[in-house]
Design a protein around this motif. Structure first.
Motif, short mmCIF file in Angstrom:
data_model
loop_
_atom_site.label_atom_id
_atom_site.label_comp_id
_atom_site.label_asym_id
_atom_site.label_seq_id
_atom_site.Cartn_x
_atom_site.Cartn_y
_atom_site.Cartn_z
N UNK A 1312 -6.32 2.26 93.64
CA UNK A 1312 -5.05 2.81 94.09
C UNK A 1312 -4.46 1.88 95.17
N UNK A 1313 -5.34 1.46 96.05
CA UNK A 1313 -4.92 0.57 97.13
C UNK A 1313 -4.38 -0.75 96.57
N UNK A 1314 -5.10 -1.30 95.59
CA UNK A 1314 -4.67 -2.58 95.02
C UNK A 1314 -3.32 -2.45 94.34
N UNK A 1315 -3.11 -1.33 93.62
CA UNK A 1315 -1.83 -1.17 92.93
C UNK A 1315 -0.72 -1.12 93.96
N UNK A 1316 -1.01 -0.45 95.10
CA UNK A 1316 0.02 -0.38 96.13
C UNK A 1316 0.30 -1.75 96.71
N UNK A 1317 -0.77 -2.49 97.04
CA UNK A 1317 -0.56 -3.70 97.81
C UNK A 1317 -0.34 -4.94 96.95
N UNK A 1318 -0.96 -4.96 95.79
CA UNK A 1318 -0.94 -6.21 95.01
C UNK A 1318 -0.54 -5.90 93.58
N UNK A 1319 0.67 -5.39 93.44
CA UNK A 1319 1.14 -4.91 92.15
C UNK A 1319 0.98 -5.97 91.07
N UNK A 1320 1.45 -7.18 91.34
CA UNK A 1320 1.49 -8.22 90.31
C UNK A 1320 0.09 -8.64 89.86
N UNK A 1321 -0.84 -8.78 90.82
CA UNK A 1321 -2.19 -9.21 90.43
C UNK A 1321 -2.84 -8.19 89.51
N UNK A 1322 -2.60 -6.91 89.80
CA UNK A 1322 -3.23 -5.88 88.97
C UNK A 1322 -2.60 -5.89 87.58
N UNK A 1323 -1.30 -6.20 87.50
CA UNK A 1323 -0.61 -6.16 86.21
C UNK A 1323 -1.32 -7.06 85.20
N UNK A 1324 -1.90 -8.15 85.68
CA UNK A 1324 -2.54 -9.07 84.74
C UNK A 1324 -3.84 -8.52 84.19
N UNK A 1325 -4.37 -7.51 84.83
CA UNK A 1325 -5.67 -7.00 84.38
C UNK A 1325 -5.59 -5.53 84.01
N UNK A 1326 -4.44 -5.13 83.47
CA UNK A 1326 -4.25 -3.68 83.27
C UNK A 1326 -5.29 -3.04 82.36
N UNK A 1327 -5.67 -3.76 81.31
CA UNK A 1327 -6.62 -3.13 80.37
C UNK A 1327 -7.94 -2.86 81.09
N UNK A 1328 -8.40 -3.86 81.86
CA UNK A 1328 -9.65 -3.65 82.60
C UNK A 1328 -9.51 -2.49 83.58
#
Length: 1484
Positions: A1312-1328
Motif C-alpha cells: 500500500x505504501x509503495x503504491x502511494x509513494x512510488x506509483x510508476x515503479x509498481x506499475x511495472x510489476x503489477x502482475x507480481x
C-alpha cells in the motif's frame, strides 16, 4: 537488565573534607598524577603540576570495600592513564584516570600484599607480578585482570613475602627473585611465552637463609650482584651470587623498617614506620661486582678514622621537622620520574591524617662531612588543606540551616522518599529535618527568584533523639505492606523511634537495645504475618531485635551474641533469623518466639549462611532482604559502601518494570492485593544518596539523575492525560494498521462488525477508558491494546503487571477518597522539577547568548551558581565523583578569562565574584574538557531530554506556564466560547515558541557544541565517544536511542572522510567473520567457534570504553568490541555509503563511504578485488544477527539485534549486492509477524517490551527497504509467494511459508505504501503485486465485496479490473500480457494480448467480456471466455473483436498513470476516455 547507565551523578560535598587515611600511594612517571588509596576503600586522584609539584585533589574513586593495599600502573605507554588497584578483600580494579571509570573489576580469593608492574620480554605490555597471602606468585594482565599464569614452589612452598623481577644485563630472559615468609629465597627465569596451559612453573633454584618475615626485597639496578632484603628490625645486603650476608643495618630504636631501595651501587634509602627515610652509605670493601670496583673510591673526608669501615654509615635523614607521632604506619613509596628528559628521585609519603608529603631524594643524596642533616619535605598537602583553601567552601545539601556565626550541626544520616519528593536528614544533635528535595537542591545549585526568599523551602523538624541520629528507614519504600506514613530512626541514645511522617508526631519509642543503633532493615516479605509488620534493628551491643510497628512492641530480642554482628540472613519458611558474627559463629533464632535455636561454628556455620542465600527469591532482587550484609558493624566504612552499592544501585537497577501501572501500584499502597509490585520497581528519576567515606564524617550527598527513568515519567504523565483518540491524532498509535490486518483474517460478518465497532470507539472523542477496557476484554481482538492506546497499561515488563492490567484503573480515585490524610503529599508531580534541575546543570550556558535568553525566559532553565561536581557510574556499580577542590587547577584559566562588567559593578564580595566567573567558565568550556565519558553522557542526556520535552505539549519550566498547560490539555476542555479562541491562539503561539526553544537547545548540543566550545577557547575539547554512542544505537528507551543516533551521525559527519576512514580501519579488525554455518572470530580462530560473537544478554551494550583501541584483553571485552564494530561499521556504511557518484565503471558503482571522488579506497568500504571486502563482511554480520535463531548467547530480542535490523533497513541500497534478499525479507517479516497487535508508531516514546520493540524496528526497516528498492521488494515477495503456492499440498510447507502467513498484514502494508509513494515503479510489476495481494488477502473478503473496497490502493491502476459476478480479476502487465485470475478455481491464465504495455482493461458488468487497450500498438481488443460443456473442461479466452485506435498525442504520454480509462456504458458498449478529454465508443 541491559546496562543503560545513563545516570548522571551530581555531588554536594558540604563544608568538611572526607577523611582520607592513606594506605597506599602512587605517582605517575610524568609527575602529572598522584593516586592515594585509603583504609576506607576509596582512591583519590590528584592532579600534579610537573614543574612545581603542587597537588590538587581531582576526584574520588568509589568501589573497593576494604583498605586499598596496592596501586600500580597498568601500561608502559606514557599517555595511557590507567592504574590497577587491589584491596584487602581481594578486589582488583583497573581505573581510567581521566574519566575515573572502572574499566574492569574482579574479586579474587587470593589477597595481594604487593604488586610489581613489569614489562616482560616477548609481551606487548606490562604484566602485574603479585604476591600475598597465598603460596604462588600470580602474573596478571593489567586490563582484563585475568591470571595469565602462576609460579609455584617445589621446595618448602609457603606464602611469598616479597619479590623482585629484573632482566639481567647480559641475558634475554626475565628473572623473578622472591623470598618466602620462612626465609627461603627462590629464583624463576621466564622466557615470556608462559601461559595457563603450560604445566606448573617451578623455581630454578632455592636456598634457605636466616631471614624470617621479610617485608621487601630489592635488587640493585646499578650492580646486579647486590640484593637488599628488609625485615622489621634490620635490613640486610646480600650477594646475589651465593646469598651470603654482606652487611646489615639495624632499625633506629623505637622504629621498625618498612622497605628500602638502592640509590647508587653503594647507597641505600630505607624508610621506617615512623615515616622517616634514612640514607646509608655501604662499605665498599664488603660489596662485590664490577660496578663497585669501577666506582669512585671513598671520600677521605667522609670516613674519619673513628668510623669502622665494615658497617654502613648513616649520612642523611628525610623527616618532617615537627616529628608528630602517627596513629598508624604511613604509606611510603620511592618514585623515579622523568619530566622533559630530566630524571628525579622522590620519596612519597601518605599518612593517617591524609597528608601527602614529598621529599626530593636528590637533594639529600650527597653526603655532608661531619654531620647528618635532616631534610624537610618539599611539598605537603592534604584534602583538608585543599578544602580549607576553598572560599566560598563547597555547598552541602542543607546549607540554608547553617549560620556563619554558629557552629555547624553535622548531617549524619539521610534517606530520600521518591514518591513524596522529600529528603529526610538526621543530624548530630538528634533532630531530623524533612524538606522538599528538589527545592533544597535548587536552592544550593541554581540562581533564580528562590534565592531571595527567606526560609524557603519550608521544612519540618522531628525532635526526639538525644544525640546523633545514626540511621533512618522508610519501610514503605522497601515494601508496600508497611504504612505509608511510618518513618523509623535509630540513634546513639539506644532508642529506635517511630514517626508519623505527615504530622511529624513521635508515635513510639522502642528502648530495648543497650548500645547505639547501627542499622535498620526490613525482613523479607514471605515471613509470617506478624513478622511482616516488624522491622529489624541492630545495635552496637551486638543485639538484634524485631520491633513490631503495628503492635508497638518488641517481638524478638536476640542479644546473646559475643561478637559484633556482621550478617543477618533469613529462613522465613522455617521462621528462622540467622545471625552471623565477626568471629565466624552463627546464631539461629526463632523469630516468633525469640528462642535461640542453636549456635554453629566453623564449616557448618558457613554452610548454613550460604544455604540461606539460595532460598530467598525476593523480587526486589536486592541485598535488602536476602542477606543484608552488615559488615558495616564490624567495619563501618564497608557498611557505607555496601549501602551505596546495594541499596541505591539496586534501586537504580530494579528498573525491570516501567511505565504507569507501577505508579498506580504505588498509590494504591497495599490495595493491589498480592500482585501489587513493590512501589520501588519503577525507575526512580532521582535518587539522593547519603555518602560518607568514614563513619566519623558528616554526610555528603550524591544526586543520581536517571535519564531513562526521568523520560519515562515525563511521557507517562503526558500520555496518561490523553485519550486514545488524541493519542492517535498525535500520531503515537495507529489504527490504520488494524484495517489491513483485518483483511488477512477470514471475513466472518461477526468479526467485521466487531472491528468496525471497535474503530468507531477508538475514534470516539470522549476517549472513555473504562468502556474501552471492557470492550478489549470482551473481544480479545485487541488483547494487545495495552501496548498502544492504553498507555495507562504501558508497563509490560513484569508478568504480575499483565495480570494487574485487567484491574480497572479507575479504582485509584476511590481509594484516594477514603484516605484523605495521604493528601499532604499530593503536590504537583515533581518530575518536571527534576528535569529542570538536570537540564539547568548540564546546559552549556554562555556559548549562545540568544539561546540562553530563550532558555531562561521561555523554557524556564536556571543558571547554575557553582561549578557542579559530576560523577560517572561505571561497570559493576563502581563510581567516580569529582572533588570540588579541582577548581584550584583552573585558577589560571579563570584569571585569563575576560571579566563581565556587570559583575564587577555589583557589590558582591570578591570570592563570590570569582566563583560566579568560574561557574560561567565551567558551564561553557571546562565542563566539556573533563572527559569523553562525561561529554558523551551529558550530551546524550540533554538531547534526549530536550527531545522528550519538545514532544510534550507546552512543556516549559516557567511556573505560570505549567499551570496553563495542565488546564489546557486537549482532553479536559469540553466547551469553547469566543473568549477562549484568542486564548487558544496565544497558547498555540506560545507552544510553538517553546517547541522551537527545545529544538534549538537540542541542536546546540547535538551539532554546534564542538565548534562553539573550541571557539570559546577550549584547548582540549573532549569529543563524544563514537563507540559509546554506537552501543546505544538501539537503546530500549526511544528518546535516548534517537539522541544517540543523532549525536553519532553528527560526530561521524564532523570527522569527515579521513576521520571516518581511520575509524573504519581501527574497527575493521574486530568485525566478526561469518561463514555460512558458524561464526569465526578473526583474532582467535583457535577459540571455540560459535562462542565469541553473540553476546551475553546481561552484557548488552555495556557502556565502558577506552580511548585508544587496544587489543582486547579478555573474551568478554572481545565480544563487546565485536558488537561495537558491527554497529559502528554498519552505521558508517548505511549513512555515508552512497555519497559517491558512479564513475562509469560498473565495479565502482556501488562504492562505499566518504566524499572523496578520486581515491578508490575510501574509508575501507570498497569493492576491491579481494572478495571479502568490508561492505560484504558488514552485510554478512548484520544478516547473521538478523537471522541467527534466539539462543542463550544471543537472545531473540536484544538491542544488538534491533541495531542490525535497523541498519539493514537504513543501508539496504549499500548492502543489497551482498545479501540474500529473500532471506532478509523473510527474516524481517518473521520479526514483525506480531504486528497485528497494536504496536505503537516510531514516535511513541515509552519503552516497549523487547519483543514489541523489535517488531516496531523491523516494521520500520521493511518500509525503508521497500521504498529504497521497490523492485527488489516486490519480485522477492512474489517469488516467495510462488514458491509457497507451488509446494505440493502433501509436502511439508517451505520454511518461508510460515513467515509469509504470519507477516501478511505487513506485506500488504508495504505494498500500500509503495503504491502511494512510488506509483510508476509498481506499475511495472503489477502482475507480481497482484500475486502477492491475492496470497495475503483472505479470499473470503472478495466473495461479498469488490476489490476496490477490499484493497482500494491497487484499483488506482487502470490496468486492473475485478468482476465480482464471475469472480475474476484481470491485470494488464507492462510486457503486453493479460493475466486473468479465476478466484473460484484458484488459477491464473496469461494471454499475449498486445505488443507493448497494457494501458487499461475492464470487465463488462455481466463479466462476459473483457476489453483491453494499449497505447503502444494503438489497439483495443475485446476478449470472451467460453466455458467447456456444462462448465467442464478448460475455459478458453479468445479475442472476439479488435479495433485500431487513433494514435495518442506524445504530450499525453508523459503521465502514464492517467493515460486512458475504459468504462462500460452498457452490456455491449465501452467508452475509451483519454487524458486529453476525448471519448470514443466501441461496440462488441
Amino acid at each position: 537488565m541491559p546496562s543503560t547507565n545513563l545516570i548522571v551523578p551530581v555531588v554536594l560535598w558540604g563544608k568538611h573534607a572526607p577523611t582520607h587515611c592513606i594506605s597506599s600511594v602512587y605517582l605517575s612517571r610524568d609527575q602529572k598524577t598522584l593516586v592515594t588509596g585509603c583504609y576506607d576503600g576509596q582512591i583519590c586522584i590528584w592532579q600534579v603540576d610537573p614543574e612545581t609539584l603542587k597537588m590538587t585533589p581531582r576526584c574520588l574513586l568509589v568501589g573497593h570495600t576494604a583498605p586499598v593495599t596496592c596501586l600500580s600502573r597498568a601500561s608502559i605507554i606514557q599517555d595511557n592513564n590507567f592504574i590497577v588497584s587491589s584491596s584487602e578483600a581481594g578486589e582488583m580494579c583497573t581505573w581510567d584516570l581521566v574519566d575515573g571509570k572502572c574499566r574492569e573489576s574482579v574479586k579474587l580469593t587470593q589477597i595481594h600484599t604487593n604488586i610489581q608492574a613489569y614489562h616482560m620480554c616477548n609481551s606487548e605490555d606490562l604484566r602485574l607480578f603479585c604476591n600475598g597471602y597465598y603460596a604462588e606468585i600470580l602474573i596478571m594482565d593489567a586490563f582484563s585482570l585475568e591470571i595469565l599464569f602462576c609460579l609455584s614452589s617445589k621446595m618448602n612452598p609457603d606464602w611469598i613475602s616479597a619479590l623482585h623481577v629484573l632482566r639481567p644485563s647480559s641475558r634475554k630472559d626475565d628473572v623473578v627473585l622472591a623470598i618466602s615468609i620462612t626465609g627461603t629465597v627462590k629464583v624463576w627465569s621466564l622466557l615470556g611465552h608462559e601461559n595457563k596451559q603450560s604445566e606448573p612453573i617451578y623455581e630454578n633454584e632455592s636456598k634457605q637463609i636466616r631471614c624470617l618475615n621479610a617485608l621487601a626485597l630489592n635488587c640493585c639496578a646499578y650492580n646486579q650482584r647486590t640484593v637488599l632484603i628488609v625485615c622489621a628490625k634490620y635490613c640486610q645486603i646480600y650477594d646475589a651470587g651465593d646469598f651470603s650476608v654482606l652487611c646489615s643495618i639495624q632499625a633506629p630504636s623505637g622504629e621498625r623498617w618498612m622497605s628500602g631501595d638502592f640509590l647508587a651501587p653503594d647507597r641505600v634509602l630505607v624508610w621506617s614506620t615512623e615515616g622517616k627515610g634514612y640514607l646509608y652509605k655501604l662499605p665498599a670493601n664488603k660489596l662485590r661486582g664490577r660496578a663497585i670496583s669501577s666506582s669512585v673510591p671513598d671520600h677521605k673526608g667522609f670516613h674519619g678514622p673513628s668510623v669502622d669501615h665494615d658497617s654502613p654509615v648513616l649520612y642523611s635523614i628525610l623527616a618532617h621537622p615537627d616529628n608528630k607521632l602517627l596513629s598508624c604506619p604511613p604509606a611510603i613509596r620511592f618514585a623515579l620520574t622523568s619530566v622533559g628528559g630530566k630524571q628525579r628521585r622522590l620519596l612519597l609519603r601518605g599518612d593517617s591524617a591524609g597528608v601527602v608529603s614529598l621529599w626530593n631524594v636528590d637533594d639529600a643524596v650527597n653526603p655532608v662531612p661531619q654531620k647528618v642533616p635532616s631534610h624537610a619535605p618539599i611539598v605537603l598537602t592534604s584534602l583538608e588543606m585543599a578544602w580549607a583553601e576553598m572560599n566560598p567552601s563547597p555547598v552541602g545539601i542543607l546549607d540554608q540551616f547553617s549560620h556563619p556565626d554558629e557552629p555547624e550541626i553535622k548531617l549524619t544520616a539521610s534517606i530520600y522518599l521518591l514518591v513524596a519528593n522529600r529528603l529526610v536528614v538526621g543530624r548530630e544533635d538528634g533532630s531530623i529535618v524533612i524538606v522538599n528535595a528538589t527545592h533544597t537542591v535548587q536552592l544550593q545549585l541554581l540562581h533564580g527568584s528562590h534565592q531571595q526568599l527567606d526560609d524557603w523551602p519550608p521544612h519540618q523538624l522531628l525532635l526526639g533523639h538525644n544525640g546523633r541520629v545514626n540511621c533512618l528507614l522508610y519501610p514503605h519504600h522497601v515494601h508496600p505492606r508497611y504504612d505509608k506514613s511510618h518513618l523509623v530512626s535509630g540513634g546513639i541514645d539506644f532508642a529506635v523511634c517511630l514517626w508519623d511522617l505527615f504530622s511529624g508526631a513521635l508515635l513510639h519509642r522502642f528502648c530495648v537495645h543497650a548500645g547505639e543503633i547501627t542499622q535498620l532493615i526490613v525482613p523479607p516479605q514471605n515471613c509470617s504475618p506478624r513478622i511482616q509488620k516488624c522491622i529489624c534493628s541492630v545495635a552496637s551491643d551486638h543485639s538484634v531485635t524485631l520491633l513490631s510497628l503495628s503492635e508497638r512492641k518488641c517481638v524478638t530480642l536476640a542479644s546473646r551474641h559475643l561478637f559484633p554482628v556482621t550478617t543477618i540472613k533469613w529462613r522465613p519458611l522455617d521462621d528462622f533469623m540467622v545471625v552471623g558474627c565477626s568471629d565466624g559463629t552463627v546464631y539461629v533464632w526463632q523469630m516468633e518466639t525469640g528462642h535461640l535455636d542453636r549456635v554453629l561454628h566453623g564449616m557448618i556455620a558457613e554452610e548454613v549462611l550460604s544455604a540461606c542465600d539460595e532460598t530467598v527469591a525476593d523480587e526486589l532482587g536486592g541485598a535488602v532482604s536476602a542477606g543484608t550484609d552488615l559488615q558495616g558493624l564490624a567495619n563501618p566504612a564497608v557498611h557505607f559502601f555496601r549501602g551505596l552499592r546495594h541499596r541505591n544501585l539496586t534501586a537504580m537497577r530494579a528498573a525491570t518494570a516501567r511505565g504507569l501501572a507501577a505508579l498506580q501500584a504505588g498509590e494504591r499502597g497495599g490495595g493491589g492485593g498480592p500482585l501489587a509490585e513493590p512501589a520501588r520497581a519503577r525507575r526512580a528519576p532521582l535518587t539522593v544518596q547519603g555518602f560518607r567515606s568514614n563513619p566519623a564524617d558528616p554526610e555528603s550527598h550524591i544526586l543520581f539523575f536517571d535519564i531513562e527513568g526521568l523520560i519515562v515519567e515525563l511521557l507517562s504523565e503526558e500520555y496518561s492525560a490523553m485519550s486514545p483518540a488524541s493519542l492517535e491524532a498525535a500520531g503515537l498509535i495507529t489504527s490504520e494498521y488494524m484495517k489491513v490486518a483485518a483483511l488477512t483474517q477470514s471475513a466472518s460478518p461477526d468479526a467485521a462488525k466487531k472491528i468496525s465497532d471497535f474503530f468507531g470507539r477508538v475514534k470516539d472523542k470522549a476517549g472513555d477508558m473504562e468502556r474501552l477496557l471492557k470492550e478489549k476484554d470482551k473481544h480479545g481482538i485487541l488483547a494487545k491494546m495495552k501496548e498502544g492506546a492504553e498507555t495507562m497499561q504501558t508497563k509490560l515488563q513484569a508478568k504480575a503487571e499483565q495480570l494487574k492490567g485487567h484491574l480497572d484503573p479507575k479504582d485509584d480515585q476511590g481509594q484516594k477518597r477514603q484516605r484523605p490524610r495521604d493528601m499532604s503529599l499530593a503536590e504537583p508531580p515533581h518530575t518536571m522539577e527534576i528535569a529542570q534541575i538536570l537540564l539547568s546543570l548540564l546546559h552549556a550556558w554562555g556559548l549562545d547568548p540568544d539561546l540562553d535568553r530563550v532558555a531562561e525566559s521561555k523554557l524556564g532553565l536556571l543558571r547554575p551558581m557553582v561549578p557542579v561536581c559530576f560523577g560517572v557510574v561505571s561497570r559493576h556499580g563502581h563510581m567516580s565523583v569529582q572533588l570540588p577542590t579541582r577548581l584550584g587547577g583552573w585558577a589560571e584559566a579563570c584569571a585569563a578569562a575576560p571579566d563581565d562588567p556587570l559583575l564587577l559593578n555589583s557589590d558582591l564580595p570578591p570570592e563570590l565574584l570569582r566563583q560566579e566567573k568560574l561557574t560561567r567558565l565551567f558551564s561553557s568550556k571546562l565542563h566539556w574538557e573533563l572527559s569523553t565519558t562525561l561529554t558523551t553522557n551529558h550530551l546524550l542526556s540533554i538531547v534526549a531530554l530536550a527531545n522528550t520535552l519538545m514532544s510534550m505539549s507546552n512543556a516549559s519550566f516557567v511556573p505560570e506556564q505549567e499551570v496553563a498547560r495542565k488546564l489546557h490539555r486537549p482532553t479536559t476542555r469540553t466547551s469553547s466560547w469566543a473568549g477562549d479562541e484568542e486564548r487558544e491562539e496565544q497558547l498555540a503561539a506560545q507552544q510553538a515558541h517553546i517547541k522551537q526553544g527545545w529544538s534549538l537547545l537540542a541542536t546546540l548540543h547535538c551539532v554546534l557544541l564542538p565548534d562553539k566550545v573550541v571557539a570559546a577557547g577550549a584547548k582540549s575539547f573532549k569529543r563524544p565517544q563514537v563507540e559509546m554512542l554506537a552501543r546505544r544505537w538501539q537503546h530500549h528507551c526511544l528518546e535516548v536511542r534517537e539522541a544517540a543516533q543523532a549525536l553519532l551521525l553528527a560526530e561521524l559527519s564532523r570527522l569527515g572522510p579521513k576521520g571516518r576512514k581511520s575509524l573504519v580501519d581501527n574497527w575493521a579488525q574486530y568485525l566478526p567473520l561469518y561463514t555460512h554455518t558458524e561464526s569465526i572470530n578473526p583474532h582467535a580462530a583457535q577459540k571455540e567457534p560459535h562462542e565469541k560473537v553473540p553476546k551475553d544478554p546481561e552484557e548488552e551494550f555495556e557502556e565502558e570504553e577506552e580511548e585508544l583501541v587496544r587489543k582486547p584483553s579478555s573474551k568478554a571485552e572481545l565480544k563487546r568490541q565485536q558488537t561495537t564494530a558491527v554497529v559502528l561499521l554498519g552505521v558508517i556504511g548505511a549513512e555515508f555509503g552512497q555519497d559517491i557518484a558512479s564513475e562509469g565503471a560498473a565495479g565502482n558503482k556501488r562504492r562505499k563511504d566518504g566524499d572523496s571522488r578520486k581515491s578508490s579506497i575510501v574509508e575501507g568500504f570498497t569493492l576491491s578485488a579481494a572478495s571479502n571486502n568490508l561492505a560484504r563482511l558488514t552485510a554478512l554480520a548484520l544478516t547473521h544477527l538478523l537471522l541467527a535463531p534466539g539462543s542463550s548467547r544471543l537472545p531473540a530480542h536484544t538491542p544488538l539485534r534491533r541495531a542490525a535490523v535497523d541498519l539493514l533497513g537504513r543501508g539496504f541500497a549499500v548492502w543489497e549486492p551482498y545479501l540474500d534478499v529473500s532471506h532478509v525479507l523473510i527474516g524481517l517479516l518473521e520479526m514483525c509477524s506480531d504486528a497485528d497487535k497494536l504496536v505503537p508508531s516510531m514516535t511513541y516514546g515509552l519503552p516497549l517490551t523487547p519483543q514489541a520493540d523489535s517488531c516496531r524496528t523491523a516494521r520500520h526497516a521493511l518500509t525503508l527497504i521497500a521504498t529504497a528498492r521497490p523492485a527488489a521488494f516486490i519480485t522477492t515477495m512474489a517469488r516467495e509467494v510462488a514458491r509457497v503456492a507451488a509446494a505440493p499440498a502433501s509436502a511439508p510447507p517451505p520454511p518461508a511459508a510460515a513467515a509469509l502467513q504470519r507477516g501478511r498484514a505487513e506485506v500488504l502494508r508495504g505494498i500500500e505504501l509503495l503504491i502511494e509513494r512510488m506509483h510508476a515503479e509498481v506499475a511495472e510489476l503489477l502482475v507480481e503485486v497482484m500475486d502477492i495481494i491475492l496470497h495475503c488477502v483472505d479470499q473470503s473478503h472478495l466473495k461479498s465485496k469488490g476489490l476496490n473496497e477490499v484493497f482500494p490502493a491497487i484499483c488506482r491502476y487502470n490496468q486492473v479490473s475485478h468482476c465480482p459476478a464471475t469472480r475474476r480479476i484481470a491485470v494488464g502487465s507492462h510486457t503486453g500480457q493479460l493475466a486473468i485470475y479465476e478466484l473460484r478455481a484458484g488459477r491464473c491464465q496469461s494471454l499475449a494480448a498486445h505488443g507493448g504495455a497494457v494501458t487499461a482493461c475492464a470487465f463488462s458488468p455481466d463479466g462476459r467480456y473483457l476489453v483491453s487497450y494499449a497505447t503502444a500498438d494503438n489497439r483495443l481488443s475485446f476478449w470472451q471466455s467460453t466455458a467447456g460443456m456444462f462448465g467442464l473442461g478448460a475455459a478458453q479466452t479468445r479475442c472476439v473483436k479488435c479495433y485500431s485506435t487513433a494514435p495518442m498525442a506524445d504530450v499525453a504520454r508523459l503521465n502514464p498513470a492517467r493515460l486512458a480509462r475504459l468504462v462500460w456504458t452498457n452490456a455491449r458498449t465501452v467508452t475509451l476516455m483519454l487524458a486529453d478529454g476525448s471519448e470514443t465508443r466501441f461496440n462488441v
